[in-house]
Design a protein around this motif. Structure first.
Motif, PDB file in Angstrom:
ATOM      1  N   ARG A  27      48.550 -65.975 -24.939  1.00 15.33           N
ATOM      2  CA  ARG A  27      48.882 -64.760 -23.997  1.00 15.33           C
ATOM      3  C   ARG A  27      47.914 -63.589 -23.963  1.00 15.33           C
ATOM      4  NH1 ARG A  27      53.828 -63.875 -25.609  1.00 15.33           N
ATOM      5  NH2 ARG A  27      52.980 -62.439 -27.307  1.00 15.33           N
ATOM      6  N   ASP A  28      47.691 -63.183 -25.145  1.00 14.07           N
ATOM      7  CA  ASP A  28      46.676 -62.127 -25.185  1.00 14.07           C
ATOM      8  C   ASP A  28      45.166 -62.318 -25.046  1.00 14.07           C
ATOM      9  OD1 ASP A  28      48.954 -60.712 -25.557  1.00 14.07           O
ATOM     10  OD2 ASP A  28      48.862 -60.506 -27.747  1.00 14.07           O
ATOM     11  N   HIS A  29      44.638 -63.581 -25.320  1.00 12.80           N
ATOM     12  CA  HIS A  29      43.334 -63.927 -25.399  1.00 12.80           C
ATOM     13  C   HIS A  29      42.894 -65.162 -24.380  1.00 12.80           C
ATOM     14  CE1 HIS A  29      42.404 -60.772 -28.494  1.00 12.80           C
ATOM     15  NE2 HIS A  29      43.837 -61.391 -29.137  1.00 12.80           N
ATOM     16  N   VAL A  30      43.671 -66.419 -24.733  1.00 13.30           N
ATOM     17  CA  VAL A  30      43.267 -67.444 -23.981  1.00 13.30           C
ATOM     18  C   VAL A  30      43.335 -67.275 -22.432  1.00 13.30           C
ATOM     19  CG1 VAL A  30      43.632 -69.727 -23.624  1.00 13.30           C
ATOM     20  CG2 VAL A  30      43.558 -69.062 -25.909  1.00 13.30           C
ATOM     21  N   VAL A  31      44.652 -66.727 -21.951  1.00 14.92           N
ATOM     22  CA  VAL A  31      45.064 -66.907 -20.630  1.00 14.92           C
ATOM     23  C   VAL A  31      43.876 -65.777 -20.015  1.00 14.92           C
ATOM     24  CG1 VAL A  31      46.540 -66.010 -19.094  1.00 14.92           C
ATOM     25  CG2 VAL A  31      47.196 -67.387 -20.937  1.00 14.92           C
ATOM     26  N   PRO A  32      43.940 -64.585 -20.563  1.00 10.14           N
ATOM     27  CA  PRO A  32      42.757 -63.781 -19.898  1.00 10.14           C
ATOM     28  C   PRO A  32      41.344 -64.356 -19.741  1.00 10.14           C
ATOM     29  CG  PRO A  32      43.991 -62.447 -21.407  1.00 10.14           C
ATOM     30  CD  PRO A  32      44.475 -63.800 -21.763  1.00 10.14           C
ATOM     31  N   ALA A  33      40.881 -64.895 -20.852  1.00 13.48           N
ATOM     32  CA  ALA A  33      39.442 -65.566 -20.929  1.00 13.48           C
ATOM     33  C   ALA A  33      39.531 -66.552 -19.809  1.00 13.48           C
ATOM     34  CB  ALA A  33      39.211 -66.108 -22.343  1.00 13.48           C
ATOM     35  N   ARG A  34      40.634 -67.387 -19.720  1.00 14.40           N
ATOM     36  CA  ARG A  34      40.308 -68.408 -18.616  1.00 14.40           C
ATOM     37  C   ARG A  34      40.558 -67.822 -17.230  1.00 14.40           C
ATOM     38  NH1 ARG A  34      40.326 -73.694 -19.481  1.00 14.40           N
ATOM     39  NH2 ARG A  34      40.560 -74.400 -21.589  1.00 14.40           N
ATOM     40  N   ARG A  35      41.465 -66.880 -17.020  1.00 13.55           N
ATOM     41  CA  ARG A  35      41.329 -66.062 -15.841  1.00 13.55           C
ATOM     42  C   ARG A  35      40.086 -65.744 -15.445  1.00 13.55           C
ATOM     43  NH1 ARG A  35      47.277 -63.775 -16.201  1.00 13.55           N
ATOM     44  NH2 ARG A  35      48.428 -65.351 -15.351  1.00 13.55           N
ATOM     45  N   ALA A  36      39.347 -65.097 -16.331  1.00 13.37           N
ATOM     46  CA  ALA A  36      37.870 -64.584 -16.114  1.00 13.37           C
ATOM     47  C   ALA A  36      36.942 -65.795 -15.512  1.00 13.37           C
ATOM     48  CB  ALA A  36      37.433 -63.966 -17.320  1.00 13.37           C
ATOM     49  N   LEU A  37      37.349 -66.847 -15.698  1.00 14.37           N
ATOM     50  CA  LEU A  37      36.400 -67.994 -15.247  1.00 14.37           C
ATOM     51  C   LEU A  37      37.046 -68.762 -14.257  1.00 14.37           C
ATOM     52  CD1 LEU A  37      33.720 -68.890 -17.139  1.00 14.37           C
ATOM     53  CD2 LEU A  37      35.211 -67.335 -18.173  1.00 14.37           C
ATOM     54  N   GLY A  38      38.047 -68.122 -13.601  1.00 13.41           N
ATOM     55  CA  GLY A  38      38.626 -68.651 -12.223  1.00 13.41           C
ATOM     56  C   GLY A  38      39.696 -69.559 -12.531  1.00 13.41           C
ATOM     57  N   PHE A  39      40.322 -69.839 -13.693  1.00 17.78           N
ATOM     58  CA  PHE A  39      41.545 -70.788 -13.801  1.00 17.78           C
ATOM     59  C   PHE A  39      42.754 -69.713 -13.677  1.00 17.78           C
ATOM     60  CE2 PHE A  39      38.440 -72.788 -16.298  1.00 17.78           C
ATOM     61  CZ  PHE A  39      38.835 -74.250 -16.419  1.00 17.78           C
ATOM     62  N   GLU A  40      43.665 -70.321 -13.480  1.00 15.72           N
ATOM     63  CA  GLU A  40      44.945 -69.776 -13.368  1.00 15.72           C
ATOM     64  C   GLU A  40      46.233 -70.512 -14.040  1.00 15.72           C
ATOM     65  OE1 GLU A  40      45.803 -66.627 -12.287  1.00 15.72           O
ATOM     66  OE2 GLU A  40      43.799 -66.256 -11.600  1.00 15.72           O
ATOM     67  N   VAL A  41      47.251 -69.965 -14.629  1.00 18.43           N
ATOM     68  CA  VAL A  41      48.101 -70.650 -15.065  1.00 18.43           C
ATOM     69  C   VAL A  41      49.512 -70.875 -14.116  1.00 18.43           C
ATOM     70  CG1 VAL A  41      49.948 -70.426 -17.040  1.00 18.43           C
ATOM     71  CG2 VAL A  41      47.865 -69.304 -17.445  1.00 18.43           C
ATOM     72  N   VAL A  42      49.628 -72.136 -13.868  1.00 20.84           N
ATOM     73  CA  VAL A  42      50.757 -72.820 -12.988  1.00 20.84           C
ATOM     74  C   VAL A  42      51.992 -72.325 -13.773  1.00 20.84           C
ATOM     75  CG1 VAL A  42      51.726 -74.751 -11.597  1.00 20.84           C
ATOM     76  CG2 VAL A  42      48.943 -74.131 -11.910  1.00 20.84           C
ATOM     77  N   GLY A  43      52.082 -72.524 -14.892  1.00 18.04           N
ATOM     78  CA  GLY A  43      53.566 -72.593 -15.855  1.00 18.04           C
ATOM     79  C   GLY A  43      53.164 -72.769 -17.206  1.00 18.04           C
ATOM     80  N   ILE A  81      37.420 -64.978 -28.219  1.00 18.37           N
ATOM     81  CA  ILE A  81      38.777 -64.929 -28.803  1.00 18.37           C
ATOM     82  C   ILE A  81      38.777 -65.094 -30.375  1.00 18.37           C
ATOM     83  CG2 ILE A  81      40.628 -66.908 -28.865  1.00 18.37           C
ATOM     84  CD1 ILE A  81      39.776 -67.689 -26.051  1.00 18.37           C
ATOM     85  N   PRO A  82      39.427 -64.270 -30.989  1.00 17.11           N
ATOM     86  CA  PRO A  82      39.456 -64.009 -32.432  1.00 17.11           C
ATOM     87  C   PRO A  82      39.628 -65.161 -33.392  1.00 17.11           C
ATOM     88  CG  PRO A  82      41.431 -62.807 -31.594  1.00 17.11           C
ATOM     89  CD  PRO A  82      40.768 -63.370 -30.401  1.00 17.11           C
ATOM     90  N   ARG A  83      40.254 -66.209 -32.704  1.00 22.38           N
ATOM     91  CA  ARG A  83      40.734 -67.370 -33.682  1.00 22.38           C
ATOM     92  C   ARG A  83      40.512 -68.455 -32.640  1.00 22.38           C
ATOM     93  NH1 ARG A  83      45.507 -68.637 -37.792  1.00 22.38           N
ATOM     94  NH2 ARG A  83      44.602 -70.555 -38.551  1.00 22.38           N
ATOM     95  N   ARG A  84      40.146 -69.644 -33.011  1.00 22.07           N
ATOM     96  CA  ARG A  84      40.057 -70.879 -32.283  1.00 22.07           C
ATOM     97  C   ARG A  84      41.585 -71.400 -32.180  1.00 22.07           C
ATOM     98  NH1 ARG A  84      37.953 -75.223 -34.815  1.00 22.07           N
ATOM     99  NH2 ARG A  84      37.840 -76.165 -32.570  1.00 22.07           N
ATOM    100  N   PRO A  85      42.053 -71.487 -31.096  1.00 18.79           N
ATOM    101  CA  PRO A  85      43.430 -71.968 -31.075  1.00 18.79           C
ATOM    102  C   PRO A  85      43.746 -73.130 -31.636  1.00 18.79           C
ATOM    103  CG  PRO A  85      42.642 -70.919 -28.785  1.00 18.79           C
ATOM    104  CD  PRO A  85      41.496 -71.192 -29.828  1.00 18.79           C
ATOM    105  N   GLY A  86      42.570 -74.236 -31.519  1.00 21.27           N
ATOM    106  CA  GLY A  86      43.052 -75.677 -32.101  1.00 21.27           C
ATOM    107  C   GLY A  86      43.160 -75.629 -33.564  1.00 21.27           C
ATOM    108  N   GLU A  87      42.991 -74.441 -34.266  1.00 20.17           N
ATOM    109  CA  GLU A  87      43.379 -74.478 -35.620  1.00 20.17           C
ATOM    110  C   GLU A  87      44.535 -74.341 -35.929  1.00 20.17           C
ATOM    111  OE1 GLU A  87      41.319 -71.090 -37.191  1.00 20.17           O
ATOM    112  OE2 GLU A  87      39.288 -71.996 -36.880  1.00 20.17           O
ATOM    113  N   LEU A  88      45.305 -74.163 -34.659  1.00 17.49           N
ATOM    114  CA  LEU A  88      46.813 -74.049 -34.980  1.00 17.49           C
ATOM    115  C   LEU A  88      47.759 -75.123 -34.321  1.00 17.49           C
ATOM    116  CD1 LEU A  88      47.137 -70.342 -33.631  1.00 17.49           C
ATOM    117  CD2 LEU A  88      47.376 -70.926 -35.814  1.00 17.49           C
ATOM    118  N   PHE A  89      46.988 -76.152 -33.941  1.00 14.37           N
ATOM    119  CA  PHE A  89      47.549 -77.470 -33.498  1.00 14.37           C
ATOM    120  C   PHE A  89      47.602 -78.737 -34.639  1.00 14.37           C
ATOM    121  CE2 PHE A  89      44.825 -76.811 -29.274  1.00 14.37           C
ATOM    122  CZ  PHE A  89      45.579 -75.652 -29.129  1.00 14.37           C
ATOM    123  N   GLU A  90      48.774 -79.263 -34.396  1.00 12.34           N
ATOM    124  CA  GLU A  90      48.668 -80.619 -35.159  1.00 12.34           C
ATOM    125  C   GLU A  90      47.779 -81.687 -34.223  1.00 12.34           C
ATOM    126  OE1 GLU A  90      52.432 -81.877 -36.163  1.00 12.34           O
ATOM    127  OE2 GLU A  90      52.588 -80.134 -37.995  1.00 12.34           O
TER     128      GLU A  90
END
Length: 105
Positions: A27-43, A81-90
């Motif tokens: 919410r705080d990092h990935v979405v704003p970074a993607r929006r800055a590059l033209g992506f939008e969150v559909v849901g 982004i302060p942490r790689r999101p993939g580090e939190l995935f299985e």
């Protein structure tokens, strides 16, 4: 003529104990970074019991979704982004999908 944006269906199985940390990072990092590059969150959807997070991102992608994704991955916004999101995935699954029904305006 209106072009249909390219859509990514992204599903992540989050590590045990990582749901809240991931949600804040997304919410705080990935979405704003993607929006800055033209992506939008559909849901976005969370099945907390299964630790499964699913979201759909759209992009106009005039030169293709792969090129838009590469620009994002190589961007300073992504690097900040302060942490790689993939580090939190299985596990994760990312695929391009197309809408087959009208989407909300």
């Amino acid at each position: 003529m209106t072009t249909t944006p390219a859509l990514q269906l992204r599903t992540y199985r989050l590590r045990d104990g990582a749901v809240d940390e991931f949600l804040a990072l997304w919410r705080d990092h990935v979405v704003p970074a993607r929006r800055a590059l033209g992506f939008e969150v559909v849901g976005a959807w969370l099945d907390r019991e299964r630790r499964e997070f699913t979201w759909i991102a759209s992009h106009p992608a005039p030169d293709g979704l792969e090129a838009a994704e590469r620009r994002y991955l190589d961007s300073p916004e992504k690097a900040a982004i302060p942490r790689r999101p993939g580090e939190l995935f299985e596990s994760s699954s990312v695929r391009e999908v197309v809408a087959v029904a009208p989407t909300p305006a």
